[in-house]
Motif scaffolding. Structure first.
Motif, PDB file in Angstrom:
ATOM      1  N   LYS A  33     -17.717  14.705 -32.489  1.00  0.00           N
ATOM      2  CA  LYS A  33     -17.989  14.320 -33.871  1.00  0.00           C
ATOM      3  C   LYS A  33     -16.697  14.262 -34.698  1.00  0.00           C
ATOM      4  CE  LYS A  33     -20.275  17.026 -37.038  1.00  0.00           C
ATOM      5  NZ  LYS A  33     -21.465  17.730 -37.528  1.00  0.00           N
ATOM      6  N   ILE A  34     -15.812  15.242 -34.504  1.00  0.00           N
ATOM      7  CA  ILE A  34     -14.610  15.290 -35.332  1.00  0.00           C
ATOM      8  C   ILE A  34     -13.396  14.610 -34.691  1.00  0.00           C
ATOM      9  CG2 ILE A  34     -15.358  17.326 -36.603  1.00  0.00           C
ATOM     10  CD1 ILE A  34     -13.472  19.001 -34.904  1.00  0.00           C
ATOM     11  N   LEU A  35     -13.423  14.415 -33.372  1.00  0.00           N
ATOM     12  CA  LEU A  35     -12.308  13.762 -32.667  1.00  0.00           C
ATOM     13  C   LEU A  35     -12.826  12.701 -31.684  1.00  0.00           C
ATOM     14  CD1 LEU A  35     -10.055  16.846 -31.820  1.00  0.00           C
ATOM     15  CD2 LEU A  35      -9.516  15.001 -33.416  1.00  0.00           C
ATOM     16  N   PRO A  36     -13.562  11.694 -32.185  1.00  0.00           N
ATOM     17  CA  PRO A  36     -14.129  10.695 -31.263  1.00  0.00           C
ATOM     18  C   PRO A  36     -13.058   9.895 -30.508  1.00  0.00           C
ATOM     19  CG  PRO A  36     -14.350   9.975 -33.533  1.00  0.00           C
ATOM     20  CD  PRO A  36     -13.857  11.386 -33.575  1.00  0.00           C
ATOM     21  N   GLN A  37     -11.859   9.819 -31.067  1.00  0.00           N
ATOM     22  CA  GLN A  37     -10.781   9.119 -30.366  1.00  0.00           C
ATOM     23  C   GLN A  37     -10.297   9.907 -29.145  1.00  0.00           C
ATOM     24  OE1 GLN A  37     -10.599  10.687 -33.237  1.00  0.00           O
ATOM     25  NE2 GLN A  37      -8.605  11.647 -33.527  1.00  0.00           N
ATOM     26  N   ALA A  38     -10.536  11.207 -29.133  1.00  0.00           N
ATOM     27  CA  ALA A  38     -10.137  12.045 -28.006  1.00  0.00           C
ATOM     28  C   ALA A  38     -11.286  12.244 -27.016  1.00  0.00           C
ATOM     29  CB  ALA A  38      -9.643  13.402 -28.505  1.00  0.00           C
ATOM     30  N   ILE A  39     -12.439  12.667 -27.510  1.00  0.00           N
ATOM     31  CA  ILE A  39     -13.618  12.923 -26.664  1.00  0.00           C
ATOM     32  C   ILE A  39     -14.766  12.053 -27.178  1.00  0.00           C
ATOM     33  CG2 ILE A  39     -15.264  14.648 -25.826  1.00  0.00           C
ATOM     34  CD1 ILE A  39     -12.534  15.479 -24.941  1.00  0.00           C
ATOM     35  N   LYS A  40     -15.177  11.111 -26.358  1.00  0.00           N
ATOM     36  CA  LYS A  40     -16.273  10.216 -26.741  1.00  0.00           C
ATOM     37  C   LYS A  40     -17.628  10.898 -26.577  1.00  0.00           C
ATOM     38  CE  LYS A  40     -18.120   5.653 -25.677  1.00  0.00           C
ATOM     39  NZ  LYS A  40     -17.940   4.466 -24.824  1.00  0.00           N
ATOM     40  N   SER A  41     -17.808  11.592 -25.428  1.00  0.00           N
ATOM     41  CA  SER A  41     -19.094  12.247 -25.185  1.00  0.00           C
ATOM     42  C   SER A  41     -18.957  13.332 -24.126  1.00  0.00           C
ATOM     43  CB  SER A  41     -20.142  11.224 -24.717  1.00  0.00           C
ATOM     44  OG  SER A  41     -19.770  10.680 -23.459  1.00  0.00           O
ATOM     45  N   VAL A  42     -19.941  14.246 -24.141  1.00  0.00           N
ATOM     46  CA  VAL A  42     -20.040  15.306 -23.136  1.00  0.00           C
ATOM     47  C   VAL A  42     -21.484  15.313 -22.650  1.00  0.00           C
ATOM     48  CG1 VAL A  42     -19.779  17.761 -22.637  1.00  0.00           C
ATOM     49  CG2 VAL A  42     -18.265  16.672 -24.313  1.00  0.00           C
ATOM     50  N   GLU A  43     -21.647  15.193 -21.344  1.00  0.00           N
ATOM     51  CA  GLU A  43     -22.987  15.166 -20.750  1.00  0.00           C
ATOM     52  C   GLU A  43     -23.097  16.285 -19.721  1.00  0.00           C
ATOM     53  OE1 GLU A  43     -25.552  12.236 -17.784  1.00  0.00           O
ATOM     54  OE2 GLU A  43     -23.655  11.537 -18.588  1.00  0.00           O
ATOM     55  N   VAL A  44     -24.137  17.103 -19.844  1.00  0.00           N
ATOM     56  CA  VAL A  44     -24.374  18.162 -18.857  1.00  0.00           C
ATOM     57  C   VAL A  44     -25.023  17.513 -17.635  1.00  0.00           C
ATOM     58  CG1 VAL A  44     -25.595  20.307 -18.348  1.00  0.00           C
ATOM     59  CG2 VAL A  44     -24.572  19.966 -20.606  1.00  0.00           C
ATOM     60  N   LEU A  45     -24.356  17.609 -16.495  1.00  0.00           N
ATOM     61  CA  LEU A  45     -24.877  17.033 -15.253  1.00  0.00           C
ATOM     62  C   LEU A  45     -25.769  18.017 -14.513  1.00  0.00           C
ATOM     63  CD1 LEU A  45     -21.641  15.252 -13.952  1.00  0.00           C
ATOM     64  CD2 LEU A  45     -23.530  14.263 -15.278  1.00  0.00           C
TER      65      LEU A  45
END
Length: 158
Positions: A33-45
């Motif tokens: 949310k605050i650094l979308p340019q660094a981390i687009k998404s996180v998905e628990v596999l």
């Protein structure tokens, strides 16, 4: 296999429990949310967020890498410690088997906190990691921590 270790400390005005919650427990939603340019998404596999959980982290447009798999090694909400490893992905290249991180957030004398981070690069063969590469890694980690701090200062209810 060799192991290259480096440590760093970052101070914050945010109390330890609040920083741990945002920087570790809620990181999967806060950081994109605050650094979308660094981390687009996180998905628990797989897993429930505790030890053994595997996450797919997709980097944002500003990153030189596409994604990594991140494994939670341990998490302790009481002692505010968190260990995880990057176990797969283009950030590892063919020279690094895995990267492990140990994070501990402690109280500082001014009511804020200090984040202590130990990083261990497990290399394939006799690989050297330059001071510039280590410095770049430290700068990215510090920038992410400071972005979370800025967000928390601007959003006292977060």
């Amino acid at each position: 296999m060799g192991v290259i270790t480096y440590e760093m400390e970052i101070s914050s005005k945010i109390p330890p429990a609040r920083m741990f919650k945002a920087f570790v427990l809620d990181a999967d939603t806060v950081i994109p949310k605050i650094l979308p340019q660094a981390i687009k998404s996180v998905e628990v596999l797989e897993g429930d967020g505790g030890a053994g959980t595997i996450k797919l982290i997709t980097f944002g447009e500003g990153s030189q890498y596409k994604s990594v798999k991140h494994k939670v090694d341990s998490i302790d909400k009481e002692s505010l410690t968190y260990s995880y490893s990057i176990i797969e992905g283009d950030a590892l290249s063919d020279k690094i088997e895995k990267i492990s991180y140990e994070v501990k957030i402690e109280a500082s004398s001014d009511g804020g906190s200090v984040c202590k981070n130990t990083s261990k690069y497990y290399t394939v063969g006799e690989v050297t990691i330059t001071e510039d590469q280590i410095k770049a890694g430290k700068e990215k980690a510090s920038a992410m921590f400071k972005a979370v701090e800025t967000y928390l200062l601007a959003n006292p209810d977060a």
